[in-house]
Design a protein around this motif. Structure first.
Motif, PDB file in Angstrom:
ATOM      1  N   THR A 193       0.856  -1.177   0.000  1.00 13.05           N
ATOM      2  CA  THR A 193       0.000   0.000   0.000  1.00 13.05           C
ATOM      3  C   THR A 193       0.897   1.232   0.000  1.00 13.05           C
ATOM      4  N   GLN A 194       0.306   2.379  -0.273  1.00 10.17           N
ATOM      5  CA  GLN A 194       1.081   3.620  -0.172  1.00 10.17           C
ATOM      6  C   GLN A 194       1.601   3.797   1.255  1.00 10.17           C
ATOM      7  N   GLU A 195       0.783   3.454   2.227  1.00  8.31           N
ATOM      8  CA  GLU A 195       1.193   3.585   3.626  1.00  8.31           C
ATOM      9  C   GLU A 195       2.400   2.704   3.942  1.00  8.31           C
ATOM     10  N   LYS A 196       2.371   1.459   3.476  1.00 10.18           N
ATOM     11  CA  LYS A 196       3.472   0.535   3.758  1.00 10.18           C
ATOM     12  C   LYS A 196       4.743   0.964   3.034  1.00 10.18           C
ATOM     13  N   LEU A 197       4.617   1.395   1.774  1.00  9.98           N
ATOM     14  CA  LEU A 197       5.791   1.874   1.047  1.00  9.98           C
ATOM     15  C   LEU A 197       6.388   3.083   1.756  1.00  9.98           C
ATOM     16  N   ALA A 198       5.538   3.998   2.195  1.00  8.08           N
ATOM     17  CA  ALA A 198       6.012   5.177   2.917  1.00  8.08           C
ATOM     18  C   ALA A 198       6.761   4.768   4.177  1.00  8.08           C
ATOM     19  N   LEU A 232      14.097  11.303  -2.339  1.00 11.57           N
ATOM     20  CA  LEU A 232      12.841  10.553  -2.244  1.00 11.57           C
ATOM     21  C   LEU A 232      12.839   9.402  -3.241  1.00 11.57           C
ATOM     22  N   ILE A 233      13.285   9.656  -4.456  1.00  9.20           N
ATOM     23  CA  ILE A 233      13.347   8.594  -5.463  1.00  9.20           C
ATOM     24  C   ILE A 233      14.264   7.472  -4.977  1.00  9.20           C
ATOM     25  N   LEU A 234      15.401   7.836  -4.399  1.00 12.16           N
ATOM     26  CA  LEU A 234      16.321   6.819  -3.874  1.00 12.16           C
ATOM     27  C   LEU A 234      15.686   6.019  -2.746  1.00 12.16           C
ATOM     28  N   ARG A 235      15.000   6.694  -1.837  1.00  9.86           N
ATOM     29  CA  ARG A 235      14.338   6.002  -0.719  1.00  9.86           C
ATOM     30  C   ARG A 235      13.267   5.031  -1.227  1.00  9.86           C
ATOM     31  N   LEU A 236      12.456   5.503  -2.171  1.00 14.37           N
ATOM     32  CA  LEU A 236      11.399   4.641  -2.710  1.00 14.37           C
ATOM     33  C   LEU A 236      11.987   3.446  -3.447  1.00 14.37           C
ATOM     34  N   GLY A 245      10.644   5.454   4.902  1.00  7.28           N
ATOM     35  CA  GLY A 245      10.909   6.459   5.925  1.00  7.28           C
ATOM     36  C   GLY A 245      10.394   7.841   5.558  1.00  7.28           C
ATOM     37  N   VAL A 246       9.271   7.863   4.843  1.00  8.32           N
ATOM     38  CA  VAL A 246       8.652   9.133   4.444  1.00  8.32           C
ATOM     39  C   VAL A 246       7.173   9.074   4.805  1.00  8.32           C
ATOM     40  N   ALA A 281      17.263   2.769  -8.705  1.00 13.30           N
ATOM     41  CA  ALA A 281      16.531   4.018  -8.961  1.00 13.30           C
ATOM     42  C   ALA A 281      16.314   4.224 -10.460  1.00 13.30           C
ATOM     43  N   ARG A 282      17.268   3.783 -11.274  1.00 17.88           N
ATOM     44  CA  ARG A 282      17.126   3.978 -12.722  1.00 17.88           C
ATOM     45  C   ARG A 282      15.906   3.267 -13.287  1.00 17.88           C
ATOM     46  N   ASP A 283      15.442   2.210 -12.617  1.00 18.24           N
ATOM     47  CA  ASP A 283      14.254   1.501 -13.087  1.00 18.24           C
ATOM     48  C   ASP A 283      12.981   2.324 -12.911  1.00 18.24           C
ATOM     49  N   LEU A 284      13.024   3.326 -12.060  1.00 20.28           N
ATOM     50  CA  LEU A 284      11.862   4.179 -11.856  1.00 20.28           C
ATOM     51  C   LEU A 284      11.856   5.387 -12.785  1.00 20.28           C
TER      52      LEU A 284
END
Length: 76
Positions: free
Chosen positions: A30-35, A59-63, A39-40, A71-74
């Motif tokens: 979920t968005q909550e679990k990913l957050a 943020l991109i690195l954290r996600l 750590g965001v 990160a390049r995959d995103l």
């Protein structure tokens, strides 16, 4: 006064958001679990997925780390 955001940047933000959302759904999060894992706050995930903001590189690195992806995959 800042100039308007060019359409190609808006499109890239939208594509980035879609990639984040697709990866999150593929990971069954979920968005909550990913957050939580990243750590965001959930709003940061929501805004990034919606393409509503220019997400910071950190943020991109954290996600990406939370999703266990480079990160390049995103990136569009």
């Amino acid at each position: 006064m800042q100039p308007a955001t060019p359409p190609w940047i808006q499109q890239a933000r939208y594509e980035l958001g879609n990639r984040i959302r697709d990866a999150r759904i593929h990971a069954d999060l979920t968005q909550e679990k990913l957050a939580e894992l990243a750590g965001v706050d959930r709003r940061s995930v929501q805004n990034a997925e919606a393409g509503a903001v220019d997400p910071k590189f950190s943020l991109i690195l954290r996600l990406a780390r939370a999703l266990r992806l480079p990160a390049r995959d995103l990136m569009p």
